[in-house]
Design an enzyme around this catalytic site. Structure first.
Site, PDB file in Angstrom:
ATOM      1  N   GLY A  13       0.800  -1.221   0.000  1.00  0.00           N
ATOM      2  CA  GLY A  13       0.000   0.000   0.000  1.00  0.00           C
ATOM      3  C   GLY A  13       0.828   1.264   0.000  1.00  0.00           C
ATOM      4  CB  SER A 124       0.621  -9.641  -8.983  1.00  0.00           C
ATOM      5  OG  SER A 124       1.821 -10.393  -8.950  1.00  0.00           O
ATOM      6  N   GLY A 126       4.614  -7.060  -5.798  1.00  0.00           N
ATOM      7  CA  GLY A 126       5.484  -7.035  -4.634  1.00  0.00           C
ATOM      8  C   GLY A 126       6.197  -5.706  -4.450  1.00  0.00           C
ATOM      9  CE  LYS A 176      -1.862 -11.079  -6.345  1.00  0.00           C
ATOM     10  NZ  LYS A 176      -1.593 -11.595  -5.021  1.00  0.00           N
ATOM     11  CG  HIS A 179      -1.049 -14.299  -9.874  1.00  0.00           C
ATOM     12  ND1 HIS A 179      -0.374 -14.114  -8.676  1.00  0.00           N
ATOM     13  CD2 HIS A 179      -0.280 -13.716 -10.825  1.00  0.00           C
ATOM     14  CE1 HIS A 179       0.751 -13.467  -8.898  1.00  0.00           C
ATOM     15  NE2 HIS A 179       0.831 -13.205 -10.196  1.00  0.00           N
ATOM     16  CG  ASN A 180      -1.186 -15.159  -4.887  1.00  0.00           C
ATOM     17  OD1 ASN A 180      -0.941 -14.451  -5.859  1.00  0.00           O
ATOM     18  ND2 ASN A 180      -1.196 -14.684  -3.667  1.00  0.00           N
ATOM     19  CD  GLU A 183       3.573 -15.786  -5.970  1.00  0.00           C
ATOM     20  OE1 GLU A 183       3.628 -15.797  -4.721  1.00  0.00           O
ATOM     21  OE2 GLU A 183       3.137 -14.824  -6.626  1.00  0.00           O
TER      22      GLU A 183
END
Length: 309
Positions: A13, A124, A126, A176, A179-180, A183
């Site tokens: 954030g 996404s 990081g 998402k 997606h994870n 990953e």
């Protein structure tokens, strides 16, 4: 000038607030630790710190856009409950955390009764997102995503790439989540490959050199491989790193969804199980196995910590 409220200034954030501000957006920032928002406002132009949500909402022009980047679960629920009382009809509330997609669908229905709009955005990128941009998967009604698009274009790598209206409310967090899960599987495969090469002692393989080699022209080249190559350059043994890998709710939700849909996802699910094992969740089962072997075959059992053996 575009204006947005952003509540939650953690690693993701905070950098999202910086990227928005650097892109010309006025960010009204709030964090549970107010000093964090004060420090960000002192560091970054176009960021205004607010001590509470009421002040943040009051400072935004209507119709407002407020984006949450809080931990999924209780913290997000409490923030949404409070904002439901502060926002006005026509305002748009966005949840950008790693939330469960069914929670997003429920929240949207609850807020709709107050004529408050809701969108869920999977994010996404990081810690690298500040400089490189974020990959953004947005779920919501077309009109709401159109309102959100100017902000997504600033956060994304380019205005044309790295963001997508994935579908209705829930689709952003669902995408998402998957997606994870992917990953998890990719990380596990790379980690197992390096472990296998490291175990072949007689070849004395240079894992740093191999990881660097694979970055160029190999079919397994990826950002995860790039990151692996970076840390293997300085430390191949990793002896100071505890062999414990945390898991997020996203990996668990992906495995559960595969069961609910009857879609086989053995790689992603086994990668999740490997993380459980690294946390010691398989220790008791392994003790039972050791005792079984002792029982039927008389095999020796090693003493554990505190056994005196």
């Amino acid at each position: 000038m575009l204006e947005i409220g952003l509540y939650g200034l953690g690693r993701m954030g905070g950098n999202m607030a910086r990227r928005l501000a650097r892109g010309g957006v006025r960010v009204h920032a709030r964090n549970r630790n107010h000093q964090v928002s004060l420090d960000l406002a002192a560091e970054q132009a176009n960021v205004t710190a607010h001590a509470d949500l009421a002040a943040l909402v009051a400072a935004l022009p209507a119709p407002r856009v407020v984006w949450l980047m809080l931990p999924a679960g209780e913290a997000t629920e409490a923030a949404i409950d409070k904002l439901a009382m502060l926002l006005a009809p026509g305002d748009l509330l966005v949840d950008g955390a790693n939330g469960y997609y069914q929670d997003a669908m429920r929240r949207a229905a609850e807020l709709r009764a107050r004529d408050i709009h809701f969108a869920d955005v999977g994010v996404s990128g990081g810690v690298w997102g500040l400089d490189n941009g974020y990959c953004l998967m947005a779920g919501g009604e077309s009109g709401d995503i159109a309102r959100l698009a100017p902000f997504l274009k600033v956060l994304a790598p380019t205005p044309e790439t790295g963001w997508l209206h994935a579908g209705p409310v829930g689709a952003g967090h669902f995408t998402k989540m998957v997606h994870n899960g992917i990953e998890y599987g990719m990380m596990q495969a790379l980690a197992e490959g390096f472990a296998l090469m490291g175990a072949k002692r007689e070849f004395a393989l240079d894992l740093a050199a191999i990881s660097e080699l694979w970055r160029h022209g190999s079919v397994v080249r990826s950002w995860l491989l790039d990151l692996s190559a970076d840390f293997l350059k300085t430390d191949q043994a990793l002896e100071t790193i505890a062999p414990v890998v945390a898991d997020s709710g996203e990996g668990r939700w992906t495995a559960l969804e595969s069961v609910n849909l009857g879609v086989p996802t053995p790689v992603m699910t086994l990668a999740l199980m490997s993380r459980f094992a690294s946390q010691g969740q398989g220790d008791y089962a392994n003790r039972v196995l050791a005792m079984m072997r002792k029982g039927f075959g008389g095999h020796a059992v090693r003493g554990g910590v505190g056994s005196g053996e």
